[in-house]
Each structure stands twice: as structure tokens, then as C-alpha cells.
Design a protein around this motif. Structure first.
Motif, PDB file in Angstrom:
ATOM      1  N   ASP A 154       0.779  -1.216   0.038  1.00  0.00           N
ATOM      2  CA  ASP A 154       0.052  -0.036   0.060  1.00  0.00           C
ATOM      3  C   ASP A 154       0.934   1.344   0.234  1.00  0.00           C
ATOM      4  O   ASP A 154       1.784   1.162   0.517  1.00  0.00           O
ATOM      5  CB  ASP A 154      -0.829   0.127   1.095  1.00  0.00           C
ATOM      6  N   GLU A 165      -7.900  -2.474 -10.405  1.00  0.00           N
ATOM      7  CA  GLU A 165      -8.341  -2.944  -9.042  1.00  0.00           C
ATOM      8  C   GLU A 165      -8.997  -4.089  -9.208  1.00  0.00           C
ATOM      9  O   GLU A 165      -9.729  -4.312  -8.029  1.00  0.00           O
ATOM     10  CB  GLU A 165      -8.747  -1.758  -8.301  1.00  0.00           C
ATOM     11  N   LEU A 168      -9.068  -6.627  -6.374  1.00  0.00           N
ATOM     12  CA  LEU A 168      -9.456  -6.024  -4.771  1.00  0.00           C
ATOM     13  C   LEU A 168     -10.988  -5.786  -4.750  1.00  0.00           C
ATOM     14  O   LEU A 168     -11.553  -6.123  -3.804  1.00  0.00           O
ATOM     15  CB  LEU A 168      -8.597  -5.060  -4.713  1.00  0.00           C
ATOM     16  N   THR A 182      -4.059   7.253  -3.565  1.00  0.00           N
ATOM     17  CA  THR A 182      -3.338   5.849  -3.043  1.00  0.00           C
ATOM     18  C   THR A 182      -3.217   4.757  -3.849  1.00  0.00           C
ATOM     19  O   THR A 182      -4.464   4.605  -4.788  1.00  0.00           O
ATOM     20  CB  THR A 182      -4.397   5.667  -1.636  1.00  0.00           C
ATOM     21  N   ARG A 184      -3.343   0.473  -3.671  1.00  0.00           N
ATOM     22  CA  ARG A 184      -3.282  -0.868  -2.680  1.00  0.00           C
ATOM     23  C   ARG A 184      -2.890  -1.855  -3.239  1.00  0.00           C
ATOM     24  O   ARG A 184      -2.635  -2.200  -4.687  1.00  0.00           O
ATOM     25  CB  ARG A 184      -4.618  -1.212  -2.582  1.00  0.00           C
ATOM     26  N   SER A 185      -2.084  -2.820  -2.407  1.00  0.00           N
ATOM     27  CA  SER A 185      -1.281  -3.816  -2.841  1.00  0.00           C
ATOM     28  C   SER A 185      -2.337  -4.927  -3.653  1.00  0.00           C
ATOM     29  O   SER A 185      -3.299  -4.911  -2.986  1.00  0.00           O
ATOM     30  CB  SER A 185      -0.553  -4.606  -1.991  1.00  0.00           C
ATOM     31  N   SER A 205      -0.457  -4.848   4.286  1.00  0.00           N
ATOM     32  CA  SER A 205      -1.169  -4.227   3.274  1.00  0.00           C
ATOM     33  C   SER A 205      -2.231  -4.990   2.777  1.00  0.00           C
ATOM     34  O   SER A 205      -2.578  -6.203   3.380  1.00  0.00           O
ATOM     35  CB  SER A 205      -0.151  -4.116   1.974  1.00  0.00           C
ATOM     36  N   THR A 206      -3.004  -4.518   1.827  1.00  0.00           N
ATOM     37  CA  THR A 206      -4.240  -5.018   1.534  1.00  0.00           C
ATOM     38  C   THR A 206      -4.278  -6.385   1.094  1.00  0.00           C
ATOM     39  O   THR A 206      -5.287  -7.136   1.426  1.00  0.00           O
ATOM     40  CB  THR A 206      -4.801  -4.015   0.401  1.00  0.00           C
ATOM     41  N   TYR A 207      -3.312  -6.668   0.165  1.00  0.00           N
ATOM     42  CA  TYR A 207      -3.432  -8.136  -0.480  1.00  0.00           C
ATOM     43  C   TYR A 207      -2.971  -9.268   0.551  1.00  0.00           C
ATOM     44  O   TYR A 207      -3.592 -10.189   0.650  1.00  0.00           O
ATOM     45  CB  TYR A 207      -2.410  -8.292  -1.585  1.00  0.00           C
ATOM     46  N   ASP A 485     -15.905  -3.962   0.753  1.00  0.00           N
ATOM     47  CA  ASP A 485     -14.662  -4.793   0.543  1.00  0.00           C
ATOM     48  C   ASP A 485     -14.842  -6.053   0.728  1.00  0.00           C
ATOM     49  O   ASP A 485     -15.874  -6.542   1.416  1.00  0.00           O
ATOM     50  CB  ASP A 485     -13.642  -3.839   1.464  1.00  0.00           C
TER      51      ASP A 485
END
Length: 778
Positions: A154, A165, A168, A182, A184-185, A205-207, A485
Motif C-alpha cells: 500500500d 483494481e 480487490l 492511494t 493498494r497492494s 498491506s491490503t493483499y 470490501d
């Protein structure tokens, strides 16, 4: 673990069958002691397996019918009925083998998630770039992310970026992020290389969080109690009571063993798995892979279904749905041809959509020269001696934006579309509108699900609320949860599971946690395997969501047949148990009789492999060929539909000009009405044969309305002189054109849902994989 269980089941079946057969041969040649030894070995092996199975059920605090087999085998050894014990072992081994195959569920691995995770990152240092492990990235590091690479952590963008994306959020359209935004991973760089300031380590991070969500959802998945185990709660005590009563009243333990032998629940152990395996086979033939008998039972029991939007209820990829022209001599077809010729050199997802649309129209593309990509803006080059540029509005259309450009942006905003502006020879020429359109078979699929017993249909997506609400209204969902999400999707699933058995349908990496958490996870994998197909219980291998309704019907029929076979088999077993308790059936004869009951139960269970009622309609070959031809004409007529709005948009009361309208009227009569007449004469009877006459009433009515509106336009133009048209005349013409356009949009949606969705998957996919630039959907 699953592979080991399957191997053990095969070895037990082969070994027990061989021992029973060899013992039978020895018994026939009068070597009865040797035969008893072989049968005793077989009985002992079955006893060990039954003991292990029963112990495992006790550890899991689950009921099991294996306790009856355990007692029957132990009793057979105790009273010397080794043949009966060997027969029971073969029955038990057969059940273990079939059960292992029916319940062999693919591991919900994180392999694809982990493979997609970035391993390295390019960190900027004083003397250039250095490649480091992603685990070495620290907050504050400046990283370079090249085109096509996955964002490793991120961070905050130091330069503008175009990000895909979809992994995600599920949203298929790339997102333009300015400097300071921003990233995101897990997102993919779909544009030029950009610099990123890391704001989190890889583990935070996100992932990485997405991977953890899948792991937690899998760990929290509750086991599903099998049909055999549920019936064991009643059947086991009844059997023990009858066997114990026979022993107590007569003092003969052999009678108790005889009761246990005929009570061995082979209809439960054999009939249900066979019916389920047959159902799995039937489902595979309609393009649905169900991962085991447990998944099939849960699929049959599901009453709430939750859908992700992108790639599930929609196509999952942008398609060209409209063109706004700037005016001039250039036609929409020619602009599309020039743009698609240039876009052949671009790997961008929107470029692919434009090229596909031109190919579907049969336009002749040229290879461009002098192609230059302006990172963050667009693409330019020479096509057939003409300078063509494609990209953002600010790069193509100078400020202040003219009315046509404002109209294009407004339409894109209202419809949730993306725009690609085009210029030819330095002059702005028009804009293309791209949109993720709804699958034509989605509304029929939802109707089919309700007919199959689904009580609640919920849309849960990471997309915008307005777009999600539109899709929900069109396909007919009961509720819409937007801008979710992966973690929020899990919360919605857990809330729905409190009321009923929940099925989740998704497509893509971002859906994997939700699929793993639901009672039944369904993944669409027609365009390739993803982490979602690893996490799912059911995988659709065809690019048609209405196959899911067929899968539910097959699952329900298989479960119904399994229950019938089990009920009849167990009913006969109960009669045999009563006879054994009365002394009319010795253990050996009871074992043979039980085998006969097993054969009957298996025969009843095998009915599940035969065709049953399905949602999908199979068209005769002649109708399929005709449907393809009419669909091709339909695609060609959409060009005229788009022209209706374009002409209406350009009508001016200040400078009345009916020449474009008269030209349009000629094309409406020669192209559009010709196609509608063919549809009425051929497509309507096709639909009537497939779905029944009532399904055609709306199509026939709109065909009549389209012809009526074109006739009104012709009569109106006939009353207006070529010279001297008044402003109120132009207002009336524009009103008629917009009305006709609205009717055609609705009509085309009806044709897609009612008629075109009936085409076989492969052909339908080929024909509609690229939609030409028209707006046939509401």
C-alpha cells in the motif's frame, strides 16, 4: 489427506472383495477351515476400519451409522459367523470407496493467491534502482511500479497512475489516480510506470489481508452433517433396542448378531453416495463442477443466494455501448474503424474493447504507423494517411469543452460508463462510451433460481451504489449491498447465514474469502481458473450463469432420489431386522438378503444419472442456426439504433435541417424494420417453441410499436416541407426520435433476455463477446 483417504478406501475394497471371493472358492472345494480364516481376516479388517471411523465421529461429536457396522462385525467374530462378517466388510468398503469419491472436495488452497503475490519490489536509491524482496520494503521507501506489475505494498502515488483494481474490488474498469492518491497492494498497473511512496509494510498491506481473510473464512466454515449421519440419530438406537431385545427374550446372541447384520446400513452408505455421484455427473454435463457429495447436499439445501456483480451478473469486461460524434462528414463507423486500427497497437483493456467492437461490425482495420503513447494521456498514430489520437478529454478536446463533449461526459456519468475521446487530423471527432453490460441470461437465471426454491437473492459488490442498484433492479434482486470490501462481504454473508443456508456466487480473486465463508461457494471459471475457483464448492466452466439454476435442480433431484433409495432400502432392512429378531433369518442368510436390498437401493439411486427437469432450453439445430443468423442481423441493426440518438441530439430549432432525419428514416425502413419483420416471422416462433407462446407476447407488441413509431415519423416528415421547417416541427421530430430510441432500448433488452440467451453457450459467447457501439439496454 484426501488422497490418502481415497487410497485407503480402494485398498480396503480390493482386499475385502478378494478375501471374500477366495474364501468362497475354498468353501466350494470343501476347504471350509481355510475359507473361514480368509473371511475372518476380512472381517477383522472391516472391524478395524469401522472402529477408526466410529472413533473419529466420537471425537467430532457427530452421530454415525458406522457404530452398527462395528457391532455387527464384532458380533460376527464372537459367534463365529465369519462369512457374514466378510460380506459386511465388503459392503462397508464399498460405502467407504463411494463416500470418499462423493465427498472428495478440492482443497481450498491459497495457491493462486500466493502465486499472484509480488515477491520483489524496485526501490529507488541514490544511485538508481535496486530490486529487493517485498518483505524488505519499509514505510517511506520510494518504489517504481512498471506497466503490468502488481503493486507490492500500500502506498501514496508520487505520479499519476492507471490501476486495475479488479482483484480487490471486482470492478473491471481501470481507475485513474492522480498524484497524491492511494494505491493498494494487489492492484495492477494498467498504465505508464509510476512512483509509489510506501505507507505500509507488505505484511500489513491490503493483499496480505485478503489472503488472511481466506484462511480465516476456511477455518470458520462449519462442517455439514451427511444424510446418513442425520438418520443415525434415530436408526442406531432402534437397531440396538431390537437386537438387545431379541437377545434378552431368547438368550440367543446369534439372533442379536443376525439383527445387526441385516441392520448394517448399506442403503445409507451406498445409495446416497451413488445418487450424489450420479448427480455430480449430470451437473458436469451442463458445465457445472460440484466438488463432492457434501457440496451437492448444501447446494440442494440453499435458500439464499448472494451474487457479486462484476463478471457474474455482468460481462466482467468493458464493452463499447455508445458513440457521441462531434459532427462533420466523418461517420460513426469510420471513426470506429480508425480508432480500432490505432488501438491494435495498445494492450489497454479499453483498446481491446474498441478493437473487438470494430471486428464484430466487420470493419476493415489497417495497421497504424508512427504510433506514439503519451503516458497518462493516450495514443496517437497514422492510419491510412490520417492522424488519429485516442485518450482523455483534456488531451483531445481543448477547454472550454464543446456541447457534444459535455454531452458525452454527462451520459457517461449517468450510465457509469468510461469515455475514450478521439481526434482525426487534429480535430476532435467524437467519444466512445464503454460499459460493463449485464449478461443477457442473468434475469432468466434469477427467475429460474426462484422456481428452484431460492427465497432470497442478494447483490453484494464493491462497485458504486448507483451502478449496483441499476443492476439489481434489472435482474430482480431482493437486496443490494454496494461498495463492500472483502471483509464487509464476509459480514453480510455471516448475517444471512443466521437465517438460512447461503450460497455465494463470484468471479475473481476478491471473491475468494466470501466463497470460502458461505455454505456453498460458486465460482465462474469459464475464462480461466482463479483463486475463487480454488475456494469454491461449485465451479461453472461455461460462460452462462443460468447453468447455476440447472445445477440446483440437479442437486435437489439427486438428494430427493437419494432419500427415496435410502427410505425404501431402510424400510426393507427394518422388515429383515424383524425377521431376524424372530429367528427367521440366520446371520449368513441375512447378509445375503442385505446384499439384495443393497442392489435394489443402488438401482434406485442410479436414477439420478438420468436426465431430469432443467432450466436450460435445448434448441433444435435448425433453430440454433436461424438464431445465429438473426442475432447477426440484430447486431448490424444496432448501428441504426445509435444513429437515432445521434441525429436527435443534433437537431436544432435555431437552424432547422431535416436532411439527416430523412436519411435516418430511409435506414430505419430498409435496415431496422426489415430486421424486425424477420424477427417477427422467425424469432418469435422460435421463442414460442422453446418457452411457450406467452413468452412472445411482449416481443410481438414491441415489434408493432416500433413499426408504428417509424410510420409516425414518416408521416410527420411528409407533412413538413424540405424548406421552411419551423422550430416546433423540429421539437416534434426530436420527441419522436427519443421516444423511438427508448422503445428500441427496451425491445433489445427483451430480445437479449428472452431470445438470445437461449443460444448454446459456445455460439452465444462467440456472437456477443464484443458488443457494437449501441445502447440496447436499459
Amino acid at each position: 489427506m484426501e488422497a490418502g483417504r481415497a487410497r485407503l478406501a480402494v485398498l480396503l475394497f480390493a482386499g475385502s472383495t478378494l478375501l471374500l471371493a477366495l474364501g468362497g472358492v475354498l468353501w466350494l472345494v470343501d476347504s471350509r477351515d481355510a475359507a473361514d480364516v480368509l473371511w475372518l481376516v476380512g472381517t477383522a479388517g472391516g472391524l478395524a476400519v469401522a472402529l477408526a471411523s466410529t472413533a473419529g465421529a466420537v471425537r467430532r461429536h457427530r452421530p454415525t451409522v458406522d457404530v452398527i457396522a462395528l457391532l455387527a462385525l464384532g458380533g460376527a467374530i464372537a459367534v463365529g459367523e465369519y462369512f457374514a462378517g466378510a460380506v459386511i466388510t465388503v459392503m462397508l468398503a464399498t460405502g467407504q470407496l463411494l463416500d470418499a469419491r462423493a465427498d472428495a472436495r478440492a482443497r481450498r488452497e491459497l495457491r493462486l493467491l500466493l502465486e499472484r503475490s509480488p515477491r520483489t519490489a524496485r526501490r529507488r536509491v541514490a544511485d538508481g534502482l535496486v530490486e529487493v524482496s517485498v518483505d524488505e520494503v519499509a514505510t517511506g521507501d520510494t518504489l517504481l511500479v512498471r506497466t503490468g506489475e502488481v503493486v507490492p505494498v500500500d502506498g501514496r502515488l508520487l505520479t499519476p497512475a492507471t490501476l486495475d483494481e479488479s482483484a480487490l474490488t471486482g470492478e473491471p474498469l481501470p481507475v485513474e489516480q492522480p498524484a497524491g492518491g492511494t494505491a493498494r497492494s494487489g492492484a495492477v498497473n494498467a498504465g505508464a510506470p509510476f512512483d509509489l511512496l510506501a505507507t505500509a509494510a507488505a505484511s500489513e498491506s491490503t493483499y496480505a489481508g485478503l489472503v488472511r481473510l481466506v484462511e480465516q473464512a476456511q477455518a470458520a466454515s462449519a462442517p455439514f452433517v451427511r444424510l446418513a449421519d442425520r438418520l443415525a440419530v434415530v436408526f442406531v438406537p432402534l437397531t440396538l433396542l431390537l437386537a438387545g431385545g431379541a437377545w434378552a427374550l431368547t438368550g440367543d446372541p446369534v439372533r442379536a448378531v443376525a439383527v445387526l447384520v441385516v441392520a448394517t446400513p448399506c442403503p445409507l452408505l451406498l445409495a446416497a453416495p451413488i445418487a450424489y455421484i450420479s448427480g455430480l455427473s449430470r451437473a458436469t454435463r451442463v458445465g457445472v463442477v460440484i466438488k463432492g457429495g457434501g457440496a451437492l447436499e448444501r447446494l440442494a439445501a440453499a435458500r439464499v443466494i448472494m451474487f457479486d456483480k462484476t463478471g457474474t451478473l455482468t460481462r466482467g469486461r468493458p464493452q463499447l455501448v455508445g458513440t457521441v460524434m462531434a459532427g462533420g462528414d466523418l461517420t460513426a463507423d469510420e471513426l470506429l474503424r480508425l480508432a480500432a486500427s490505432l488501438d491494435q497497437m495498445s494492450p489497454h483493456v479499453l483498446a481491446t474493447s474498441i478493437v473487438s467492437a470494430a471486428t464484430a461490425r466487420g470493419l476493415d482495420l489497417e495497421l497504424p504507423t508512427e504510433v506514439v503513447e503519451e503516458h497518462g494521456y493516450g495514443l496517437s498514430g497514422t492510419v491510412g494517411g490520417r492522424q488519429v489520437a485516442l485518450g482523455k478529454r483534456a488531451w483531445i478536446v481543448p477547454d472550454p469543452a464543446p456541447a457534444w463533449a459535455q454531452r458525452a461526459r454527462r451520459r457517461a456519468s449517468l450510465d457509469g460508463s468510461m469515455t475514450v475521446f478521439a481526434s482525426v487530423d487534429g480535430e476532435a471527432a467524437g467519444a466512445f462510451l464503454l460499459e460493463d453490460v449485464i449478461r443477457p441470461d442473468a434475469p432468466r437465471m434469477v427467475h429460474g433460481l426462484r422456481e428452484a426454491g431460492i427465497r432470497r437473492v442478494v447483490l453484494v459488490t464493491g462497485d458504486r451504489a448507483d451502478t449496483a442498484e441499476t443492476v439489481g433492479r434489472i435482474v430482480g434482486t431482493d437486496a443490494v449491498n454496494a461498495e463492500c470490501d472483502p471483509g464487509e462481504k464476509l459480514a453480510v454473508i455471516h448475517a444471512e447465514r443466521e437465517a438460512d443456508v447461503v450460497m455465494m456466487v463470484g468471479d475473481g480473486v476478491n471473491d475468494a474469502p466470501a466463497l470460502a465463508a458461505a455454505d456453498v461457494g460458486v465460482a465462474l471459471a469459464a475464462r480461466g481458473a482463479t483463486a475463487s475457483s480454488e475456494a469454491a464448492d461449485v465451479v461453472l466452466t461455461v460462460d452462462r450463469v443460468d447453468a447455476l439454476a440447472d445445477a440446483i435442480l440437479i442437486a435437489q433431484r439427486s438428494r430427493r432420489i437419494a432419500r427415496q433409495a435410502v427410505g425404501i432400502g431402510m424400510g426393507l432392512s427394518l422388515l429383515a431386522m424383524a425377521a431376524a429378531a424372530a429367528g427367521l433369518l440366520p446371520p449368513a442368510a441375512g447378509a445375503v438378503l442385505q446384499e439384495g436390498i443393497d442392489v435394489l437401493a443402488i438401482g434406485l439411486a442410479l436414477r439420478a444419472v438420468l436426465p431430469g427437469r432443467t432450466h436450460t432450453v435445448t434448441l433444435p439445430h435448425a433453430d440454433v442456426v436461424m438464431g445465429h443468423e438473426l442475432r447477426a442481423q440484430h447486431e448490424a441493426s444496432l448501428v441504426v439504433v445509435e444513429e437515432i440518438r445521434a441525429v436527435a441530439d443534433q437537431i436544432s430549432t435555431q437552424a432547422p435541417d431535416l436532411v439527416p432525419v430523412r436519411g435516418l428514416l430511409d435506414r430505419l425502413r430498409t435496415v431496422l424494420l426489415t430486421h424486425e419483420h424477420a424477427d417477427q416471422a422467425q424469432l418469435v416462433p422460435l421463442v414460442a417453441r422453446a418457452l411457450g407462446a406467452p413468452a412472445t407476447y411482449a416481443l410481438t407488441r414491441t415489434h408493432a410499436e416500433i413499426e408504428h413509431q417509424v410510420g409516425r415519423l414518416g408521416r410527420l416528415l411528409g407533412d413538413i416541407p424540405d424548406e421552411g421547417a419551423q422550430p416546433e416541427d423540429m421539437v416534434e421530430v426530436r420527441r419522436l426520435l427519443y421516444g423511438l430510441y427508448g422503445v428500441l432500448r427496451l425491445h433489445n433488452a427483451q430480445e437479449d433476455e428472452t431470445a438470445h440467451s437461449l443460444l448454446p453457450p459456445a455460439e452465444a459467447s462467440r456472437l456477443v463477446s464484443s458488443r457494437p457501439p449501441a445502447e440496447p439496454r436499459a
